[in-house]
Motif scaffolding. Sequence first.
Motif, PDB file in Angstrom:
ATOM      1  N   ALA A 228       0.840  -1.200   0.000  1.00 31.79           N
ATOM      2  CA  ALA A 228       0.000   0.000   0.000  1.00 31.79           C
ATOM      3  C   ALA A 228       0.868   1.240   0.000  1.00 31.79           C
ATOM      4  O   ALA A 228       2.080   1.188   0.288  1.00 31.79           O
ATOM      5  CB  ALA A 228      -0.929  -0.003   1.213  1.00 31.79           C
ATOM      6  N   HIS A 229       0.216   2.369  -0.340  1.00 35.04           N
ATOM      7  CA  HIS A 229       0.872   3.675  -0.292  1.00 35.04           C
ATOM      8  C   HIS A 229      -0.101   4.670   0.304  1.00 35.04           C
ATOM      9  O   HIS A 229      -1.220   4.828  -0.185  1.00 35.04           O
ATOM     10  CB  HIS A 229       1.302   4.132  -1.695  1.00 35.04           C
ATOM     11  N   GLU A 230       0.327   5.311   1.394  1.00 37.79           N
ATOM     12  CA  GLU A 230      -0.485   6.292   2.110  1.00 37.79           C
ATOM     13  C   GLU A 230      -1.842   5.715   2.503  1.00 37.79           C
ATOM     14  O   GLU A 230      -2.889   6.342   2.364  1.00 37.79           O
ATOM     15  CB  GLU A 230      -0.665   7.561   1.278  1.00 37.79           C
ATOM     16  N   GLY A 231      -1.813   4.485   2.979  1.00 41.52           N
ATOM     17  CA  GLY A 231      -3.027   3.854   3.503  1.00 41.52           C
ATOM     18  C   GLY A 231      -3.945   3.256   2.467  1.00 41.52           C
ATOM     19  O   GLY A 231      -5.006   2.733   2.823  1.00 41.52           O
ATOM     20  N   VAL A 232      -3.578   3.302   1.187  1.00 36.66           N
ATOM     21  CA  VAL A 232      -4.421   2.753   0.126  1.00 36.66           C
ATOM     22  C   VAL A 232      -3.690   1.585  -0.520  1.00 36.66           C
ATOM     23  O   VAL A 232      -2.568   1.751  -1.032  1.00 36.66           O
ATOM     24  CB  VAL A 232      -4.761   3.822  -0.935  1.00 36.66           C
ATOM     25  N   GLU A 233      -4.323   0.400  -0.498  1.00 40.61           N
ATOM     26  CA  GLU A 233      -3.694  -0.772  -1.085  1.00 40.61           C
ATOM     27  C   GLU A 233      -3.694  -0.683  -2.604  1.00 40.61           C
ATOM     28  O   GLU A 233      -4.589  -0.055  -3.214  1.00 40.61           O
ATOM     29  CB  GLU A 233      -4.434  -2.038  -0.644  1.00 40.61           C
ATOM     30  N   MET A 234      -2.726  -1.298  -3.204  1.00 40.69           N
ATOM     31  CA  MET A 234      -2.664  -1.343  -4.667  1.00 40.69           C
ATOM     32  C   MET A 234      -3.937  -1.987  -5.211  1.00 40.69           C
ATOM     33  O   MET A 234      -4.389  -3.020  -4.731  1.00 40.69           O
ATOM     34  CB  MET A 234      -1.437  -2.150  -5.123  1.00 40.69           C
ATOM     35  N   SER A 235      -4.527  -1.374  -6.198  1.00 44.12           N
ATOM     36  CA  SER A 235      -5.791  -1.850  -6.744  1.00 44.12           C
ATOM     37  C   SER A 235      -5.634  -3.147  -7.507  1.00 44.12           C
ATOM     38  O   SER A 235      -6.559  -3.965  -7.577  1.00 44.12           O
ATOM     39  CB  SER A 235      -6.402  -0.787  -7.667  1.00 44.12           C
ATOM     40  N   SER A 236      -4.458  -3.364  -8.087  1.00 51.58           N
ATOM     41  CA  SER A 236      -4.230  -4.578  -8.870  1.00 51.58           C
ATOM     42  C   SER A 236      -2.774  -4.995  -8.725  1.00 51.58           C
ATOM     43  O   SER A 236      -1.877  -4.147  -8.618  1.00 51.58           O
ATOM     44  CB  SER A 236      -4.574  -4.339 -10.344  1.00 51.58           C
ATOM     45  N   TYR A 237      -2.575  -6.297  -8.739  1.00 42.16           N
ATOM     46  CA  TYR A 237      -1.217  -6.839  -8.672  1.00 42.16           C
ATOM     47  C   TYR A 237      -0.844  -7.549  -9.974  1.00 42.16           C
ATOM     48  O   TYR A 237      -0.012  -8.450  -9.978  1.00 42.16           O
ATOM     49  CB  TYR A 237      -1.115  -7.831  -7.494  1.00 42.16           C
ATOM     50  N   ASP A 238      -1.469  -7.086 -11.080  1.00 41.18           N
ATOM     51  CA  ASP A 238      -1.177  -7.717 -12.373  1.00 41.18           C
ATOM     52  C   ASP A 238       0.278  -7.516 -12.782  1.00 41.18           C
ATOM     53  O   ASP A 238       0.865  -8.373 -13.448  1.00 41.18           O
ATOM     54  CB  ASP A 238      -2.098  -7.154 -13.459  1.00 41.18           C
ATOM     55  N   GLY A 239       0.863  -6.413 -12.379  1.00 46.33           N
ATOM     56  CA  GLY A 239       2.245  -6.138 -12.751  1.00 46.33           C
ATOM     57  C   GLY A 239       3.258  -6.584 -11.716  1.00 46.33           C
ATOM     58  O   GLY A 239       4.424  -6.167 -11.771  1.00 46.33           O
ATOM     59  N   VAL A 240       2.843  -7.406 -10.768  1.00 48.41           N
ATOM     60  CA  VAL A 240       3.742  -7.886  -9.726  1.00 48.41           C
ATOM     61  C   VAL A 240       3.825  -9.419  -9.852  1.00 48.41           C
ATOM     62  O   VAL A 240       2.821 -10.119  -9.726  1.00 48.41           O
ATOM     63  CB  VAL A 240       3.247  -7.500  -8.319  1.00 48.41           C
ATOM     64  N   GLU A 241       5.013  -9.905 -10.098  1.00 44.98           N
ATOM     65  CA  GLU A 241       5.221 -11.348 -10.248  1.00 44.98           C
ATOM     66  C   GLU A 241       5.837 -11.899  -8.962  1.00 44.98           C
ATOM     67  O   GLU A 241       6.897 -11.448  -8.525  1.00 44.98           O
ATOM     68  CB  GLU A 241       6.144 -11.630 -11.428  1.00 44.98           C
ATOM     69  N   ILE A 285       5.304   2.454  -2.905  1.00 40.63           N
ATOM     70  CA  ILE A 285       4.734   1.812  -1.710  1.00 40.63           C
ATOM     71  C   ILE A 285       5.442   2.328  -0.463  1.00 40.63           C
ATOM     72  O   ILE A 285       6.597   2.784  -0.522  1.00 40.63           O
ATOM     73  CB  ILE A 285       4.862   0.274  -1.774  1.00 40.63           C
ATOM     74  N   ASP A 286       4.743   2.246   0.663  1.00 38.35           N
ATOM     75  CA  ASP A 286       5.349   2.620   1.947  1.00 38.35           C
ATOM     76  C   ASP A 286       4.881   1.718   3.096  1.00 38.35           C
ATOM     77  O   ASP A 286       5.143   2.013   4.259  1.00 38.35           O
ATOM     78  CB  ASP A 286       5.049   4.088   2.278  1.00 38.35           C
ATOM     79  N   SER A 287       4.195   0.627   2.766  1.00 40.01           N
ATOM     80  CA  SER A 287       3.750  -0.302   3.817  1.00 40.01           C
ATOM     81  C   SER A 287       3.391  -1.645   3.187  1.00 40.01           C
ATOM     82  O   SER A 287       3.173  -1.746   1.974  1.00 40.01           O
ATOM     83  CB  SER A 287       2.545   0.259   4.582  1.00 40.01           C
ATOM     84  N   PHE A 288       3.340  -2.662   4.026  1.00 39.24           N
ATOM     85  CA  PHE A 288       2.978  -4.005   3.574  1.00 39.24           C
ATOM     86  C   PHE A 288       2.333  -4.767   4.725  1.00 39.24           C
ATOM     87  O   PHE A 288       2.431  -4.386   5.896  1.00 39.24           O
ATOM     88  CB  PHE A 288       4.216  -4.769   3.094  1.00 39.24           C
ATOM     89  N   THR A 289       1.698  -5.861   4.397  1.00 39.76           N
ATOM     90  CA  THR A 289       1.155  -6.796   5.373  1.00 39.76           C
ATOM     91  C   THR A 289       0.863  -8.104   4.655  1.00 39.76           C
ATOM     92  O   THR A 289       1.063  -8.222   3.444  1.00 39.76           O
ATOM     93  CB  THR A 289      -0.118  -6.255   6.047  1.00 39.76           C
ATOM     94  N   PHE A 290       0.393  -9.097   5.397  1.00 41.37           N
ATOM     95  CA  PHE A 290       0.009 -10.355   4.771  1.00 41.37           C
ATOM     96  C   PHE A 290      -1.170 -10.962   5.523  1.00 41.37           C
ATOM     97  O   PHE A 290      -1.469 -10.585   6.668  1.00 41.37           O
ATOM     98  CB  PHE A 290       1.181 -11.348   4.700  1.00 41.37           C
ATOM     99  N   THR A 291      -1.843 -11.908   4.878  1.00 38.76           N
ATOM    100  CA  THR A 291      -3.000 -12.607   5.441  1.00 38.76           C
ATOM    101  C   THR A 291      -2.595 -14.036   5.774  1.00 38.76           C
ATOM    102  O   THR A 291      -1.970 -14.720   4.959  1.00 38.76           O
ATOM    103  CB  THR A 291      -4.170 -12.625   4.443  1.00 38.76           C
ATOM    104  N   THR A 292      -2.954 -14.480   6.962  1.00 41.15           N
ATOM    105  CA  THR A 292      -2.604 -15.842   7.369  1.00 41.15           C
ATOM    106  C   THR A 292      -3.379 -16.860   6.541  1.00 41.15           C
ATOM    107  O   THR A 292      -4.467 -16.576   6.030  1.00 41.15           O
ATOM    108  CB  THR A 292      -2.909 -16.059   8.861  1.00 41.15           C
ATOM    109  N   ALA A 293      -2.828 -18.061   6.449  1.00 37.62           N
ATOM    110  CA  ALA A 293      -3.452 -19.124   5.665  1.00 37.62           C
ATOM    111  C   ALA A 293      -4.652 -19.711   6.402  1.00 37.62           C
ATOM    112  O   ALA A 293      -4.981 -19.305   7.520  1.00 37.62           O
ATOM    113  CB  ALA A 293      -2.438 -20.207   5.335  1.00 37.62           C
ATOM    114  N   ASN A 294      -5.295 -20.680   5.759  1.00 38.47           N
ATOM    115  CA  ASN A 294      -6.551 -21.215   6.288  1.00 38.47           C
ATOM    116  C   ASN A 294      -6.361 -22.320   7.321  1.00 38.47           C
ATOM    117  O   ASN A 294      -7.334 -22.799   7.893  1.00 38.47           O
ATOM    118  CB  ASN A 294      -7.403 -21.749   5.128  1.00 38.47           C
ATOM    119  N   ASP A 295      -5.135 -22.757   7.570  1.00 40.17           N
ATOM    120  CA  ASP A 295      -4.935 -23.853   8.518  1.00 40.17           C
ATOM    121  C   ASP A 295      -3.533 -23.768   9.116  1.00 40.17           C
ATOM    122  O   ASP A 295      -2.738 -22.895   8.753  1.00 40.17           O
ATOM    123  CB  ASP A 295      -5.159 -25.214   7.842  1.00 40.17           C
ATOM    124  N   PHE A 296      -3.240 -24.657  10.051  1.00 41.25           N
ATOM    125  CA  PHE A 296      -1.919 -24.840  10.652  1.00 41.25           C
ATOM    126  C   PHE A 296      -1.244 -23.526  11.067  1.00 41.25           C
ATOM    127  O   PHE A 296      -0.331 -23.036  10.420  1.00 41.25           O
ATOM    128  CB  PHE A 296      -1.002 -25.603   9.698  1.00 41.25           C
TER     129      PHE A 296
END
Length: 450
Positions: A228-241, A285-296
């Motif tokens: 994200a940048h300034e509190g707004v997440e990237m709208s699309s990650y098509d250009g991120v591999e 960008i100036d921030s990041f985070t991640f989402t935990t998986a569905n198990d374990f």
Amino acid sequence: MQSSRQPLLMVFAAMSVMVPEVQGGRLNKLGQLRCSACKVIAGEIMERKRSLLEKEKQPVQVSHRLGNGKWDPHGDGGVKKLSYANSELLSIEATEGICTGISGYKLRNTEEGHRVFSKNPSFSEAVSYNKQDADCVKKPNKVIEETCNEFLDDYDEEIHEMIRKPFTDEEFAENFCRIVETCRSPEFDLKQEDRNKAAFEDRRSRKWERTRLEGTAKSYQIADFHFAHEGVEMSSYDGVEATSESQDHPGTEGPANLMDKNPKTKCLDNGKKSFLFNFTVDAVIDSFTFTTANDFPERDPVKWHLQVSVQTPQNEEGENTTVTWETLHNMSTPYPTPTNRSVMLEWFSFPSLNVTNKVIKFTPVFGGVKKPKKKVKKEDDTAPKKPKLGDLKPGKDPNLPADMPHFKMPTHDEDGNPLPIYEHVEKLADALKGKTGKGSKKKEKSEEEL
């Protein structure tokens, strides 16, 4: 009098049950039919108690002694009398032979569908569901009798004390079954289930946390990665591999799932290496985070490094560039990653950065916290060793002077008589050598003959 109370004995309903549990002719401690048997036994005791109280009996004399324990010399002045209803004699007579006298009960189905021990002929007789509850159908009175004997053996004092109290039939049955630990209410079961579940979750959570901190999980996983940048997440990650250094993933759980914004998918990395995000589009960008998986939850990262690639050309033409990594964020202490599944963490910020044509590397750190090893004391060869008893001799122990006289335990006094302690030691030594007093005399005799 008895006809009005007969339905009370006939219908001691238990809680709903489909398959009762029976072991060796006795009902299990938490079996629902055990509750029905308990109420039957309570009803039989109260019926016996009423029949005893209907007879006019004299007060019970319980003591001929004064309060100080001395015999009363003045007639019966120290006699203490109790009414029969409050005496221990009542409780003894109310329970004497009560178990063997139980008869006439059958396992029946109530109108509500409960299976109970009852004498009510309007209830249909129950059938056996399996071998375990066959005794309840074929020999119900025997099962109740054995349960009754168990109650009276294990809770004798408590039951006798209850009988002497002025309980109604319902109150006595409720307290009786509570003391023998049966007939728990549904609310109690629900609360107990919640307590057991909470305890289980607590143990499991501590196990997960220990596994994450010690880094003993065989893999790690993330559902989605976010920038994200300034509190707004990237709208699309098509250009991120998204790729990984290990390239060790199950079939459909590769790095591409990190950029699909779908918490139901995940990337599982068995190699426990870095994730790489190659930005081929213009992005700041100036921030990041991640989402935990569905198990374990034990596979969740709790420590990590986030770095950006820095290319440095080796010549003026920009050829032979070298790539180094600059740290953007460092989680050096364990982060309390939630054990709840598919949860997005808070945003972690760093200085604003244009990442066009650059690579972001996310590296989890494992094994930062390990179990403390037991310290093993190493022997110091230079340190003086503690001398043993046999080593305390002049010339042999370096800590003793060479001219020190050797101490020897005295065995005889000044007149040549053996000391008492020496006699015991000498007899013990002879016994250890297999000698006896008789054998010693034979030996002395043989020496005299020679």
